[in-house]
Design a protein around this motif. Structure first.
Motif, PDB file in Angstrom:
ATOM      1  N   LYS A   1      14.972 -10.316   5.417  1.00  0.00           N
ATOM      2  CA  LYS A   1      14.762 -11.761   5.560  1.00  0.00           C
ATOM      3  C   LYS A   1      13.270 -12.095   5.641  1.00  0.00           C
TER       4      LYS A   1
ATOM      5  N   ASN B   1      12.104 -15.778   5.500  1.00  0.00           N
ATOM      6  CA  ASN B   1      12.348 -16.651   6.647  1.00  0.00           C
ATOM      7  C   ASN B   1      11.166 -16.706   7.606  1.00  0.00           C
ATOM      8  N   ASP B   2      10.223 -15.768   7.472  1.00  0.00           N
ATOM      9  CA  ASP B   2       9.125 -15.714   8.433  1.00  0.00           C
ATOM     10  C   ASP B   2       8.202 -16.913   8.249  1.00  0.00           C
ATOM     11  N   LYS B   3       7.902 -17.610   9.342  1.00  0.00           N
ATOM     12  CA  LYS B   3       7.144 -18.858   9.279  1.00  0.00           C
ATOM     13  C   LYS B   3       5.695 -18.664   8.827  1.00  0.00           C
TER      14      LYS B   3
ATOM     15  N   TYR C   1      11.902  -7.056   9.946  1.00  0.00           N
ATOM     16  CA  TYR C   1      13.065  -7.471   9.174  1.00  0.00           C
ATOM     17  C   TYR C   1      13.761  -6.331   8.427  1.00  0.00           C
TER      18      TYR C   1
ATOM     19  N   PRO D   1      17.544 -21.387   3.143  1.00  0.00           N
ATOM     20  CA  PRO D   1      17.109 -20.261   3.963  1.00  0.00           C
ATOM     21  C   PRO D   1      17.811 -18.994   3.520  1.00  0.00           C
ATOM     22  N   VAL D   2      17.056 -17.906   3.470  1.00  0.00           N
ATOM     23  CA  VAL D   2      17.581 -16.653   2.946  1.00  0.00           C
ATOM     24  C   VAL D   2      18.733 -16.150   3.797  1.00  0.00           C
ATOM     25  N   GLN D   3      19.857 -15.916   3.144  1.00  0.00           N
ATOM     26  CA  GLN D   3      21.000 -15.320   3.806  1.00  0.00           C
ATOM     27  C   GLN D   3      21.405 -14.087   3.011  1.00  0.00           C
TER      28      GLN D   3
END
Length: 428
Positions: free
Chosen positions: A6, A9-11, A67, A413-415
């Motif tokens: 993921k 997803n990291d900001k 991750y 968002p990555v799933q």
């Protein structure tokens, strides 16, 4: 086990990618502007370089441990370590300049490959990059008048960013971004790097062709009109500059500018103008001699691998040998480093990756297309004429973009799916 970590997803991801793309610009700007503003500021350039370069590596490590470890990235990293070790055995002399070579390879090439391969936050990164437009333009202006500045470094740093803001401005319908991109392109075009110019022209042509292939006729027509006006104005200015130079020659060579810093007039200080006026636009600038040395080496030992950086030993005829003594052609570089049989396999592999993505461009999102065509064509020409894949941050970024999964402009968002491409760290 999961298909992809993921990472997206990291900001911090968009900010880190933006700083990666701007790292050389920011470091060189501090180094070049110091004599004009505050000389001790020049001492800040090296620490800034280390923070940005090593920071990218640490961020990649953070992504891995936070991750999960991606199989492809892990294999590429392990293979590179093995290749460097084998290269030291094949050509022990290269270890004399390993320090900077390894830093640049892992901090710029490998880190860029990982960062851009998994990246999805194209829109957010573009907005961050736009914050730095004044600094990028300042970098070009200061570098242009900086005596002794490498015209190739400046051109290849600015041209991809210029194309990026032109394409991004067209997509966002923001004239200020477009104008900023054309201004960057104009500054870079004065420097006389034919490879950077050729790569940029290739990127523009591909962008218009892909828009037509995607059925975006209205958009492609608007882009063609804007580019005709923008690039037409730049060409007209160059023609006027050549005309003035022919009519009013200045002392010394006309416009060595960033190349040698001769004392021409204000905008006559252009290497491009100098090459046109002096009839040297088609000169090979010693590349043919370099190619001949490598080809002679291949003729003597066609099947012998010399390892990474091994080509530097045959290219350099005057010591000391450095990691920057490359053949200026990725095909010759790979053939000499790996021997002709394995070198052909390596060249074919890179060509296949490039061609596969070009054929797939109709399927990518419009923001992903902006990044691909702003950076990859310039990278391809740079590696064929001007640089080495072992030291070019554009190669790392370009390979990451070419191998990135196709995505829409605003991905969810990555799933990640449950498949098995990731090595997850053990749970505590």
């Amino acid at each position: 086990m999961k298909k992809n970590p993921k990472y997206a997803n990291d900001k911090l991801y968009p900010l880190v990618v933006a700083l990666y793309l701007l790292a050389t610009v920011l470091v060189d700007l501090v180094r070049d502007i110091a004599p004009l503003v505050y000389m001790p500021l020049k001492g800040f350039a090296q620490p800034l370089r280390n923070v940005l370069y090593i920071g990218c590596v640490l961020y990649v490590a953070y992504l891995f441990f936070r991750y999960g470890f991606n199989w492809t990235d892990t294999i590429v990293f392990a293979a590179s370590v093995v290749l460097w070790g084998v290269s030291a055995l094949l050509s022990p002399e290269i270890t004399a300049f390993w320090k900077d070579a390894l830093l640049i390879f892992y901090a710029r090439v490998f880190a860029g490959f990982v960062l851009l391969r998994h990246f999805r936050g194209y829109e957010k990164c573009a907005r961050i990059l736009s914050w730095f437009i004044p600094l990028i333009i300042l970098y070009g202006i200061v570098g242009f008048f900086h005596a002794g500045k490498s015209y190739m470094t400046l051109s290849y740093n600015m041209m991809p960013l210029a194309l990026f803001f032109i394409f991004y401005g067209l997509r966002q319908k923001k004239m200020l971004l477009e104008i900023s991109g054309f201004l960057m392109f104009f500054i870079a075009s004065l420097l006389g790097s034919r490879g950077a110019l050729l790569g940029s022209v290739l990127g523009v042509i591909l962008y218009l062709v892909i828009l037509l292939a995607r059925g975006e006729k209205k958009e492609s027509g608007k882009c063609a009109l804007h580019m005709l006006i923008g690039f037409g104005a730049i060409v007209a200015f160059h023609l006027a500059l050549v005309n003035v130079s022919l009519r009013m020659p200045v002392p010394g060579n006309v416009g060595e500018g960033a190349s040698t810093g001769s004392s021409g007039g204000f905008l006559l200080n252009s290497r491009t103008t100098n090459m046109i006026v002096n009839g040297t636009l088609a000169s090979d600038t010693n590349r043919l001699n370099i190619y001949k040395r490598v080809l002679d080496g291949l003729a003597r030992e066609p099947f012998k691998p010399h390892g990474l950086l091994g080509d530097r030993l045959v290219v350099c005829i005057k010591p000391p040998v450095t990691y920057m003594n490359y053949p200026h052609n990725i095909v010759l570089e790979l053939l000499y480093q790996f021997g002709i049989p394995l070198g052909i396999v390596a060249v074919a592999g890179i060509a296949w990756i490039f061609i596969r993505k070009i054929r797939d461009l109709k399927k990518v999102g419009s923001m992903q297309l902006v990044y691909l065509l702003a950076f990859v064509p310039v990278t391809a020409v740079q590696l064929m004429l001007s640089s080495s894949y072992l030291v070019s941050w554009l190669f790392g970024a370009g390979m990451g973009l070419l191998l990135a999964k196709n995505c829409s402009d605003e991905p969810d968002p990555v799933q990640p799916e449950e498949t098995g491409d990731t090595l997850q760290p053990a749970e505590e």
